[in-house]
Design a protein around this motif. Structure first.
Motif, short mmCIF file in Angstrom:
data_model
loop_
_atom_site.label_atom_id
_atom_site.label_comp_id
_atom_site.label_asym_id
_atom_site.label_seq_id
_atom_site.Cartn_x
_atom_site.Cartn_y
_atom_site.Cartn_z
N VAL A 36 -77.63 -78.19 -61.98
CA VAL A 36 -78.53 -77.59 -63.02
C VAL A 36 -77.68 -76.30 -63.49
CG1 VAL A 36 -80.65 -76.22 -63.17
CG2 VAL A 36 -80.57 -78.42 -61.79
N LYS A 37 -77.09 -75.35 -62.65
CA LYS A 37 -76.10 -74.44 -62.95
C LYS A 37 -75.17 -74.41 -64.08
CE LYS A 37 -76.54 -70.50 -59.41
NZ LYS A 37 -75.96 -70.01 -58.29
N GLU A 38 -74.48 -75.72 -63.80
CA GLU A 38 -73.42 -76.09 -64.61
C GLU A 38 -73.82 -76.67 -66.04
OE1 GLU A 38 -71.11 -79.16 -62.34
OE2 GLU A 38 -70.45 -77.07 -61.00
N ALA A 39 -75.06 -77.37 -66.09
CA ALA A 39 -75.67 -77.78 -67.09
C ALA A 39 -76.05 -76.78 -68.00
CB ALA A 39 -76.78 -78.68 -66.84
N MET A 40 -76.75 -75.66 -67.25
CA MET A 40 -77.36 -74.51 -68.13
C MET A 40 -76.15 -73.82 -68.91
SD MET A 40 -80.92 -74.06 -67.12
CE MET A 40 -81.11 -72.49 -65.88
#
Ligand code: ARG
Ligand code: ZN
Length: 378
Positions: A36-40
């Motif tokens: 999720v962090k990476e996608a954001m």
């Protein structure tokens, strides 16, 4: 991501309702944190960690034992209580204040538990109006049942000395249902702290629970609802399919000629909401309803400085059909409010126990303001 990584959306409650440039609250399983962090970051979306370990905040299941002592005088209103304590509290309240408080049964829950409500009533010669308040239609919103209990305690303790309460009880009977969604509330204590819905069984036991605040017969299942029984917004098989909703509907129909105000207590967001949820259009008399809500919010703020916003459900929170507030409003009760208690996005549904007292104190001020207004009006 919500479905593939099993993210739990808290604000809004379904991905379809996410708007451009709006704030989203989401619970992320630790497994999904990195993706999720990476996608954001990839999409240049900014984010802030609101609670970094929710399990820690929810605490040790061992600590969730009964906190009940045998007498009403040492009932701890600054703690959350399991359902068995609340049932005992209802009994003690009616035994020890039988001149003022009586308990009645609204019906049975899906799992056949009695839905006891309290009637607070002073004997009177003339006809009286009625006010209804329910708490805990959503299981995880624990501060709501805590407030219903606080409210009853305050009325009972002060009805002889407080002239405001005296005046109210002269003309009005108060009906309080401390926990509407009892099966769900118990489930949040035993199994899943963040459960929202009831516990009825669907599709041969592959999914459970209806969002009771989408099950009322008002534009049923058209907006902000789901026909999928795994959804947190599942509206049920048909309007008023659930025993809990049926019980409320039957009683409201019985008392509707004297019912002047309907209050349904939720958390979180710090809002006082009015009709409609099912449309962004505003009802007739919206101005008066909102003036009263604003007055309540300003009285509320005087206690601890907490800021509440007022407006229509659909305009402030989200569009939702099948809510109790709208159904009762369309039954002819102008002062039908949904009140979303603390907080405003720090602890969300897991409001710490040290906030119970200030939340209840300020909410009491807000609710009394509404009750006094309708009492003077009718
Ligand atoms: N109690 C609210 C409800 O009825 C949830 C409030 C929190 N969610 C939010 N979108 N602010 O759905
Ligand atoms: Zn709610």
């Amino acid at each position: 991501m919500c479905s593939s990584l099993q993210l739990d959306l808290w604000k809004p409650l379904q991905p379809e309702d996410i708007n451009v440039r709006s704030v989203v609250h989401v619970r992320i399983p630790s497994m999904a944190l990195q993706p999720v962090k990476e996608a954001m970051l990839h999409c240049s979306l900014s984010f802030k960690v609101l609670v970094d370990n929710l399990a820690h905040l929810i605490g040790d299941p061992e600590a969730k034992r009964s906190r009940m002592r045998r007498s009403l005088s040492d009932y701890d209103y600054t703690k959350y209580h399991p359902m068995e304590d609340i049932y005992s509290w209802i009994n003690l309240m009616t035994e020890q204040h039988s001149d003022l408080v009586t308990q009645h049964n609204l019906g049975l829950t899906y799992e056949t538990r009695p839905m006891h409500y309290l009637k607070i009533s002073k004997p009177s010669s003339g006809p009286k109006k009625s006010i209804w308040m329910d708490c805990g239609i959503h299981a995880r919103e624990w501060i709501a049942p805590a407030f219903c209990q606080w409210f009853v305690k305050e009325i009972v303790q002060n009805h002889e000395k407080d002239s405001r309460i005296k005046k109210i009880l002269k003309n009005i009977d108060l009906y309080v249902l401390p926990v509407l969604n009892i099966d769900g509330y118990i489930y949040t204590w035993t199994t899943e702290r963040l459960w929202r819905k009831s516990r009825s069984k669907h599709e041969n036991g592959t999914c459970y629970g209806v969002d009771l605040n989408r099950n009322f017969n008002v534009k049923w299942c058209s907006l902000g609802s789901s026909t999928n029984c795994t959804s947190n917004l599942y509206c049920g098989e048909s309007p008023v399919s659930e025993p809990e909703t049926k019980a409320v509907v039957n009683f409201m129909e019985t008392i509707k000629s004297e019912l002047i105000c309907f209050l349904t207590i939720h958390s979180y967001s710090q809002y006082i909401l009015t009709a409609y949820g099912y449309s962004k259009d505003l009802p007739k008399n919206f101005n008066e309803t909102i003036t009263v809500a604003s007055k309540a919010a300003s009285e509320l703020k005087k206690k601890h400085g907490t800021v509440y916003r007022v407006g229509s459900f659909a305009n402030l929170l989200y569009e939702a059909s099948g809510t109790s507030q709208d159904w009762v409003h369309d039954l002819g009760v102008q002062f039908s409010y949904t009140i979303e208690l603390r907080d405003n996005g720090t602890y969300h549904f897991i409001l710490p126990e040290d906030q119970i007292q200030p939340t209840c104190e300020e909410t009491m001020a807000g609710v009394l303001t509404i009750i006094e207004y309708v009492n003077d009006k009718y």
